[in-house]
Design an enzyme around this catalytic site. Structure first.
Site, PDB file in Angstrom:
ATOM      1  N   HIS A  48     -11.980  -7.434   1.057  1.00  0.00           N
ATOM      2  CA  HIS A  48     -11.115  -6.393   1.636  1.00  0.00           C
ATOM      3  C   HIS A  48     -11.713  -5.738   2.884  1.00  0.00           C
ATOM      4  CE1 HIS A  48      -7.826  -3.266   0.408  1.00  0.00           C
ATOM      5  NE2 HIS A  48      -7.957  -3.316   1.704  1.00  0.00           N
ATOM      6  N   ASP A  70       1.508  -8.958  -0.527  1.00  0.00           N
ATOM      7  CA  ASP A  70       0.124  -8.560  -0.239  1.00  0.00           C
ATOM      8  C   ASP A  70      -0.235  -7.333  -1.069  1.00  0.00           C
ATOM      9  OD1 ASP A  70      -2.307  -8.724   1.712  1.00  0.00           O
ATOM     10  OD2 ASP A  70      -1.769  -6.592   1.604  1.00  0.00           O
ATOM     11  N   TRP A 104       0.850  -1.209   0.000  1.00  0.00           N
ATOM     12  CA  TRP A 104       0.000   0.000   0.000  1.00  0.00           C
ATOM     13  C   TRP A 104       0.880   1.251   0.000  1.00  0.00           C
ATOM     14  CZ3 TRP A 104      -2.785   2.307   4.810  1.00  0.00           C
ATOM     15  CH2 TRP A 104      -3.731   3.269   4.403  1.00  0.00           C
ATOM     16  N   TYR A 142      -4.799  -0.434  -4.107  1.00  0.00           N
ATOM     17  CA  TYR A 142      -3.451   0.150  -3.998  1.00  0.00           C
ATOM     18  C   TYR A 142      -2.943   0.665  -5.350  1.00  0.00           C
ATOM     19  CZ  TYR A 142      -3.678  -2.659   0.304  1.00  0.00           C
ATOM     20  OH  TYR A 142      -4.067  -3.241   1.492  1.00  0.00           O
ATOM     21  N   LYS A 160      -7.285  -8.691  -3.194  1.00  0.00           N
ATOM     22  CA  LYS A 160      -8.537  -8.517  -2.440  1.00  0.00           C
ATOM     23  C   LYS A 160      -9.695  -8.030  -3.322  1.00  0.00           C
ATOM     24  CE  LYS A 160      -5.498  -7.113   1.349  1.00  0.00           C
ATOM     25  NZ  LYS A 160      -4.404  -6.240   0.903  1.00  0.00           N
ATOM     26  N   ASN A 172      13.369  -6.265   7.742  1.00  0.00           N
ATOM     27  CA  ASN A 172      12.076  -6.790   8.198  1.00  0.00           C
ATOM     28  C   ASN A 172      11.962  -8.304   8.042  1.00  0.00           C
ATOM     29  OD1 ASN A 172      11.455  -4.150   8.750  1.00  0.00           O
ATOM     30  ND2 ASN A 172      10.149  -3.846   6.955  1.00  0.00           N
ATOM     31  N   SER A 197       7.552  -1.921   2.978  1.00  0.00           N
ATOM     32  CA  SER A 197       8.674  -0.994   2.809  1.00  0.00           C
ATOM     33  C   SER A 197       8.979  -0.913   1.329  1.00  0.00           C
ATOM     34  CB  SER A 197       9.921  -1.454   3.568  1.00  0.00           C
ATOM     35  OG  SER A 197      10.938  -0.486   3.375  1.00  0.00           O
TER      36      SER A 197
HETATM   37  N1  LIG Z   1      -6.559  -5.050   4.575  1.00  0.00           N
HETATM   38  C1  LIG Z   1      -6.471  -3.762   4.795  1.00  0.00           C
HETATM   39  O1  LIG Z   1      -7.479  -3.046   4.901  1.00  0.00           O
HETATM   40  C2  LIG Z   1      -5.124  -3.138   4.928  1.00  0.00           C
HETATM   41  C3  LIG Z   1      -5.002  -1.863   5.512  1.00  0.00           C
HETATM   42  C4  LIG Z   1      -3.713  -1.335   5.660  1.00  0.00           C
HETATM   43  C5  LIG Z   1      -2.620  -2.064   5.219  1.00  0.00           C
HETATM   44  N2  LIG Z   1      -2.778  -3.273   4.607  1.00  0.00           N
HETATM   45  C6  LIG Z   1      -1.612  -4.056   4.092  1.00  0.00           C
HETATM   46  O2  LIG Z   1      -0.630  -4.123   5.129  1.00  0.00           O
HETATM   47  C7  LIG Z   1       0.601  -3.570   4.645  1.00  0.00           C
HETATM   48  C8  LIG Z   1       1.400  -2.952   5.778  1.00  0.00           C
HETATM   49  O3  LIG Z   1       0.695  -1.944   6.447  1.00  0.00           O
HETATM   50  P1  LIG Z   1       1.039  -0.389   6.288  1.00  0.00           P
HETATM   51  O4  LIG Z   1       1.621  -0.147   4.949  1.00  0.00           O
HETATM   52  O5  LIG Z   1      -0.195   0.328   6.686  1.00  0.00           O
HETATM   53  O6  LIG Z   1       2.067  -0.083   7.430  1.00  0.00           O
HETATM   54  P2  LIG Z   1       3.381  -0.713   8.110  1.00  0.00           P
HETATM   55  O7  LIG Z   1       3.883  -1.870   7.354  1.00  0.00           O
HETATM   56  O8  LIG Z   1       3.055  -0.865   9.543  1.00  0.00           O
HETATM   57  O9  LIG Z   1       4.384   0.493   8.007  1.00  0.00           O
HETATM   58  C9  LIG Z   1       4.935   0.910   6.777  1.00  0.00           C
HETATM   59  C10 LIG Z   1       5.747   2.149   7.032  1.00  0.00           C
HETATM   60  O10 LIG Z   1       6.860   1.843   7.885  1.00  0.00           O
HETATM   61  C11 LIG Z   1       8.079   2.167   7.222  1.00  0.00           C
HETATM   62  N3  LIG Z   1       9.028   1.071   7.514  1.00  0.00           N
HETATM   63  C12 LIG Z   1       9.006  -0.176   7.020  1.00  0.00           C
HETATM   64  N4  LIG Z   1       9.991  -0.915   7.560  1.00  0.00           N
HETATM   65  C13 LIG Z   1      10.662  -0.120   8.398  1.00  0.00           C
HETATM   66  C14 LIG Z   1      11.778  -0.313   9.235  1.00  0.00           C
HETATM   67  N5  LIG Z   1      12.413  -1.487   9.307  1.00  0.00           N
HETATM   68  N6  LIG Z   1      12.217   0.732   9.973  1.00  0.00           N
HETATM   69  C15 LIG Z   1      11.594   1.933   9.909  1.00  0.00           C
HETATM   70  N7  LIG Z   1      10.521   2.184   9.143  1.00  0.00           N
HETATM   71  C16 LIG Z   1      10.049   1.158   8.385  1.00  0.00           C
HETATM   72  C17 LIG Z   1       7.752   2.273   5.753  1.00  0.00           C
HETATM   73  O11 LIG Z   1       8.572   3.213   5.119  1.00  0.00           O
HETATM   74  P3  LIG Z   1       9.554   2.805   3.885  1.00  0.00           P
HETATM   75  O12 LIG Z   1       8.691   2.245   2.803  1.00  0.00           O
HETATM   76  O13 LIG Z   1      10.187   4.100   3.538  1.00  0.00           O
HETATM   77  O14 LIG Z   1      10.524   1.796   4.438  1.00  0.00           O
HETATM   78  C18 LIG Z   1       6.303   2.770   5.789  1.00  0.00           C
HETATM   79  O15 LIG Z   1       6.261   4.169   5.974  1.00  0.00           O
HETATM   80  C19 LIG Z   1       0.124  -2.581   3.592  1.00  0.00           C
HETATM   81  O16 LIG Z   1       1.174  -2.132   2.772  1.00  0.00           O
HETATM   82  C20 LIG Z   1      -0.946  -3.388   2.898  1.00  0.00           C
HETATM   83  O17 LIG Z   1      -0.358  -4.343   2.046  1.00  0.00           O
HETATM   84  C21 LIG Z   1      -4.014  -3.835   4.489  1.00  0.00           C
END
Ligand SMILES: NC(=O)c1ccc[n+]([C@@H]2O[C@H](COP(=O)([O-])OP(=O)(O)OC[C@H]3O[C@@H](n4cnc5c(N)ncnc54)[C@H](OP(=O)(O)O)[C@@H]3O)[C@@H](O)[C@H]2O)c1
Length: 329
Positions: free
Chosen positions: A113, A46, A23, A51, A80, A281, A272
């Site tokens: 979703h 995922d 995302w 997205y 999804k 990660n 990321s």
């Molecule tokens: N089903 C749903 O409704 C739903 C909703 C939300 C999310 N999702 C899925 O879940 C995935 C993950 O959730 P999310 O994207 O909301 O948030 P997340 O994975 O909790 O956080 C991503 C953020 O953290 C940063 N990051 C990643 N690894 C890091 C590390 N080792 N150290 C420091 N910062 C780090 C990334 O920046 P960089 O990219 O710059 O590293 C990005 O800004 C989504 O991408 C999507 O595929 C699903």
């Protein structure tokens, strides 16, 4: 390989414990990220039509598959059924569009979703009601949509099917009205939003939990701001207990947050687009948290939901929208 630790789903399918979330990645970012992720050993991706990057992901997958650098059976691709198409008659057409975009014959896991449905105009824009809020479609019927989801397994378009953002009651209702139980419920899950009741219920029913936003969705503030939504987004990487545990293991706070998730029997899909952080990660299988550390992290729960879908203005009107009573900010 680090990325090949699995959780066995209720249908016997093995799902990699860590996947890459996609995302909020532009086409250019996602191509680099998926390349770097596959190089690093990720096999679980995922994504979702919402997205907007399935075509770009498909390009990378095709390159890897055509070059023989990865076998299709070693990939675990999740996409999804979007909230705009959460209706029985839309399921087959929408998954076929995703498959065409991803250049695949099947996905490994197809999720509903969201438990709610919203309406769009012919041009794809949201239909708005007289108050300027997104028009919701209150005819959502999970059991009826699920019948069409089950057909995807029968006709080979999806190996497994599941749900996302479903509450305990919604999962329970679906379990009573299905032939194939959902393999997973993908929900927001991290140290500040542990949803223990929901997680424990799903586990007891053999519905695996996939944790989205496992690092607290650090990029969501910008996304919310673009939609005119103001929310505090806590920085989970800056929590003193998390930093302390990370220092004790010579690991990063992100690695501790992810290890805690998989140690509690949950799959995690951190996003990321940075090759170094992608590797970081995945590099979480060479240390283990002590039971005292796990308890310390369990005690951090604050019921803070970061991804509350407030960017879908008006969605709280939908009868299947269940997040509204859980806001803490
Ligand atoms: N089903 C749903 O409704 C739903 C909703 C939300 C999310 N999702 C899925 O879940 C995935 C993950 O959730 P999310 O994207 O909301 O948030 P997340 O994975 O909790 O956080 C991503 C953020 O953290 C940063 N990051 C990643 N690894 C890091 C590390 N080792 N150290 C420091 N910062 C780090 C990334 O920046 P960089 O990219 O710059 O590293 C990005 O800004 C989504 O991408 C999507 O595929 C699903």
């Amino acid at each position: 390989m680090a990325g090949t630790k699995f959780l066995t789903l209720n249908n016997g399918v093995k799902m990699p414990l860590i996947g890459i979330g996609t995302w909020q990645s532009s086409d250019e970012e996602i191509e680099t990220a998926i390349d770097a992720a596959l190089e690093a050993g990720y096999r679980h991706i995922d994504t979702a039509p919402v997205y907007g990057n399935e075509v770009a992901i498909g390009r990378v997958l095709k390159r890897w598959l055509d070059a023989g650098k990865v076998k299709r059976e070693d990939l675990f691709i999740v996409t999804k059924l979007p909230p705009i198409a959460n209706r029985p008659h839309e399921v087959e057409g929408v998954i076929k569009k995703s498959l065409a975009d991803l250049q695949l014959d099947y996905v490994d896991l197809y999720l509903i979703h969201t438990p709610f449905t919203v309406n769009i105009n012919e041009d794809g824009s949201f239909k708005l009601d007289k108050d300027g809020l997104i028009e919701v479609d209150v005819t959502t019927n999970h059991a009826a949509t699920w019948v069409e989801m089950e057909k995807l397994v029968a006709n080979g378009l999806a190996k497994s099917i599941g749900v996302s953002n479903f509450s305990k009651d919604q999962v329970a209702r679906l379990l009573k009205n299905c032939k194939i139980p959902p393999a997973t419920n993908q929900i927001e899950h991290h140290v500040y939003l542990q949803q223990r009741d929901l997680v424990d219920f799903c586990k007891a029913e053999n519905v695996a939990i996939t944790a989205y936003s496992p690092l607290g969705s650090r990029g969501i503030a910008k996304f919310n701001a673009g939609a005119g939504v103001v929310r505090d987004v806590p920085d989970l990487l800056d929590i003193p207990e998390v930093k302390e545990i990370a220092a004790a293991h010579g690991k990063s706070p992100a690695q501790v947050l992810l290890r805690w998730i998989i140690d509690t029997g949950v799959i995690a899909i951190p996003k990321s687009s940075n090759p170094k952080r992608l590797k970081e990660n995945l590099d979480i299988f060479d240390f283990q948290l002590t039971s005292g550390e796990v308890d310390k992290l369990l005690a951090l729960d604050k019921n803070i939901r970061v991804c509350d879908f407030a960017f879908f203005h008006g969605v709280e009107k939908h009868p299947e929208f269940t997040f509204k009573n859980q806001y803490t900010n």
